[in-house]
Design an enzyme around this catalytic site. Structure first.
Site, PDB file in Angstrom:
ATOM      1  CE1 TYR A   1       2.008  -2.245  -7.858  1.00  0.00           C
ATOM      2  CE2 TYR A   1       2.357  -1.000  -5.843  1.00  0.00           C
ATOM      3  CZ  TYR A   1       1.417  -1.253  -7.197  1.00  0.00           C
ATOM      4  OH  TYR A   1       0.430  -0.594  -7.247  1.00  0.00           O
TER       5      TYR A   1
ATOM      6  CG  HIS B   1      10.662  -3.231   1.879  1.00  0.00           C
ATOM      7  ND1 HIS B   1      10.727  -4.079   3.153  1.00  0.00           N
ATOM      8  CD2 HIS B   1      11.923  -3.238   1.567  1.00  0.00           C
ATOM      9  CE1 HIS B   1      12.037  -4.484   3.305  1.00  0.00           C
ATOM     10  NE2 HIS B   1      12.867  -4.056   2.345  1.00  0.00           N
TER      11      HIS B   1
ATOM     12  CG  ASP C   1     -30.850   4.435  13.274  1.00  0.00           C
ATOM     13  OD1 ASP C   1     -29.838   4.125  13.034  1.00  0.00           O
ATOM     14  OD2 ASP C   1     -31.491   5.616  12.887  1.00  0.00           O
TER      15      ASP C   1
END
Length: 376
Positions: free
Chosen positions: A68, A299, A351
């Site tokens: 942000y 941050h 598998d």
């Protein structure tokens, strides 16, 4: 060193085919196994998997860290040009004071920055904007401006409580294309990230994740991810957040499983203690174990730890490469499963589901630019 010994088991090989789920988009085959509509083809020798890195289907760009960046100051916007975060979210919502003057100022500042610094911006796939909620008086101008700026490819929508909220936003996107003609409909569709912030959103999560625009993704937007906003969620539900994260386990797991069911990314919560990087790493490892594909950052110092955690370790990559190679050999012998003897004893059965896990590990490692070892 691993010591390998194969115990070959003659079982039919299974092809897993995607199907249309009720009230959901079709899940592409590379999103995982769909255990319905199984077509059996016994003992065929066609290879499904390979250890050759170039032969493994490439992923879309990684979305590990979502940083942000407040649009409140020119200095922060300029600093965003130096981050290596996979996605940069320019924020018009919570990091901006709620007054009309502040909201309008942040919107104008961001528009000027993105339009005047176009030559210095990161690839457009990394650029996102968090709008104000569609319940606020700021939403209309936020989305109108975002649609005017071609480098904005992703919209982060806060406070999505139901599919109706996405319908409302999609209509605004559609009008920007068709009514105002702000964008070329032949370009990349707008990616939408829905922020889960309330009890109501959690209750409606399947409906939200299964949403599709009635206008089509090209002009109505395409849902790409679910994002968990833990602080808002705790405020809405009365849950008390602790460092153990135990109180959020159900909701976080619910978000991951629902996102994966509909082929979406799952973005984990912010680590609010941004100075404690050891705790951040612990929280990242926890989120990755739960199945999150990335994490929000508040941050720049958090970005490297997030991005280095949300990728496979060298040990995981080696194990995945060995599984793919050994199963390639087993298929050439018309076998559908094998037992892999590991260092220290024990036998691990391999598998189709384990091969799919190994493929995912190799795919993510390739997308992150990590080396894939050659194994025999």
């Amino acid at each position: 060193m691993f010591h390998l010994r194969l115990r070959l088991v003659p079982v039919p090989r299974l092809h897993y085919c995607p199907r249309n789920w009720p009230n959901a988009r079709q899940v592409p085959s590379n999103r995982g196994l769909c255990t319905n509509d199984v077509v059996r083809d016994s003992f065929t020798t066609t290879k499904l998997y390979s250890t050759n890195a170039d032969s493994v289907e490439s992923m879309e760009p990684l979305g590990r860290s979502y940083l942000y960046v407040p649009a409140t100051a020119e200095r922060m916007l300029e600093k965003s040009l130096t981050t290596n975060s996979d996605v940069i979210i320019y924020d018009l919502e919570d990091s901006v004071p709620p007054s009309p003057a502040d909201k309008n100022g942040a919107r104008g500042r961001l528009a000027h920055f993105l339009t005047t610094r176009s030559a210095n911006l990161p690839p457009h796939e990394r650029i996102a904007v968090r709008l104000n909620s569609n319940s606020t008086p700021f939403f209309a101008e936020d989305i109108l401006q975002a649609m005017r700026i071609p480098c904005i490819r992703t919209l982060v929508l806060p406070k999505v409580h139901s599919a109706q909220d996405l319908d409302y936003v999609s209509e605004e996107i559609f009008l920007s294309y068709k009514g105002l003609k702000l964008r070329d409909p032949n370009g990349p569709p707008i990616q939408i990230v829905a922020s889960v912030e309330s009890a109501r959103a959690t209750y409606n999560l399947g409906e939200i994740a299964g949403w599709r625009s009635k206008y089509g993704s090209a002009v109505g937007g395409k849902l790409a991810a679910l994002l968990f906003a833990a602080e808002d969620y705790c405020a809405d539900t009365g849950i008390i957040r602790t460092t153990s994260r135990q109180e959020l386990l159900y909701t976080r797991s619910h978000i991951v499983v629902t996102a994966k069911a509909f082929g979406l990314k799952a973005i984990d919560m912010v680590c609010v203690n941004y100075k404690d990087l050891d705790y951040l790493r612990n929280e990242c490892e926890d989120g990755r174990r739960l199945g999150f594909t990335g994490k929000q950052a508040i941050h720049p110092s958090q970005v490297d730890i997030i991005q280095s955690t949300f990728v496979p370790s060298s040990k995981e990559i080696l194990r995945a490469a060995r599984i793919l190679k050994e199963m390639e050999k087993a298929h050439l012998l018309h076998k559908g499963a094998a037992g892999l003897e590991l260092e220290g004893g024990g036998m691990e059965m391999i598998d189709a589901p384990m091969i799919k896990q190994a493929e995912n590990v190799v795919r993510i490692a390739k997308a992150a630019g990590l080396p894939i070892p050659d194994v025999e």
